[in-house]
Design a protein around this motif. Structure first.
Motif, PDB file in Angstrom:
ATOM      1  N   LYS A 132       0.867  -1.186   0.000  1.00  0.00           N
ATOM      2  CA  LYS A 132       0.000   0.000   0.000  1.00  0.00           C
ATOM      3  C   LYS A 132       0.894   1.223   0.000  1.00  0.00           C
ATOM      4  N   ILE A 133       0.686   2.098  -0.975  1.00  0.00           N
ATOM      5  CA  ILE A 133       1.516   3.286  -1.136  1.00  0.00           C
ATOM      6  C   ILE A 133       0.600   4.506  -1.085  1.00  0.00           C
ATOM      7  N   PRO A 134       0.481   5.125   0.081  1.00  0.00           N
ATOM      8  CA  PRO A 134      -0.421   6.269   0.211  1.00  0.00           C
ATOM      9  C   PRO A 134       0.162   7.544  -0.404  1.00  0.00           C
ATOM     10  N   LYS A 135      -0.740   8.423  -0.809  1.00  0.00           N
ATOM     11  CA  LYS A 135      -0.327   9.735  -1.320  1.00  0.00           C
ATOM     12  C   LYS A 135      -0.127  10.673  -0.135  1.00  0.00           C
ATOM     13  N   LYS A 136       0.693  11.694  -0.329  1.00  0.00           N
ATOM     14  CA  LYS A 136       0.946  12.688   0.724  1.00  0.00           C
ATOM     15  C   LYS A 136      -0.330  13.444   1.044  1.00  0.00           C
TER      16      LYS A 136
END
Length: 150
Positions: A132-136
């Motif tokens: 899982k790669i969340p956005k800033k």
């Protein structure tokens, strides 16, 4: 479903060469060797939603300790290596042995300065690596808001 059996390493060379050429950033990595029989290119699904990205990579037979996941300059690199294990005293005689473990490596470039590097999560379960790669937060706040006209 069609099953295709390939009997020689030569049959696998051309497709792997093309996959490596089009799917790897060989020049950025300083690696001009486009064909490496010990490296495989695993299948990947990447989904983007409003909050971030979800990456799934097929890697059966691996353990979570075999993986190395790094993010550098908006490039996510996933690599894993597992060697064939033989135990001493293994006196079994195989009439056919097709299991083999190879190294794998994939790199993905994300839009610049959009990924929240502190909240990336990875989990390996049932032969699939989930990341899982969340956005800033500031990217999420600056989304375009549609305003209803009355």
């Amino acid at each position: 479903m069609n099953l295709v059996k390939r009997n020689s390493a030569l049959n696998n060379a051309l497709p792997m060469l093309l996959d490596n050429f089009f799917n790897r950033d060989a020049f950025r990595e300083g690696n001009l060797n486009f064909y490496d029989a010990s490296t495989s290119i695993p299948a990947v699904n990447i989904k983007e939603n409003a909050d971030g990205y979800a990456l799934e990579m097929v890697a059966p037979g691996m353990a979570k300790t075999d993986f190395k996941v790094e993010l550098e300059n908006d490039v996510l690199t996933i690599s894993a290596e597992k060697s064939n294990q033989t135990s001493e005293g293994d006196e079994a005689v195989y009439s056919r042995k097709e299991f083999s473990y190879q190294s794998l490596k994939r790199s993905f470039t994300f839009p610049q300065d959009i990924v929240d590097t502190e909240r990336i999560e990875a989990k390996y379960e049932d032969g699939i690596l989930h990341i899982k790669i969340p956005k800033k937060e500031e990217v999420l706040r600056n989304r375009i808001k549609q305003i209803e006209i009355s």
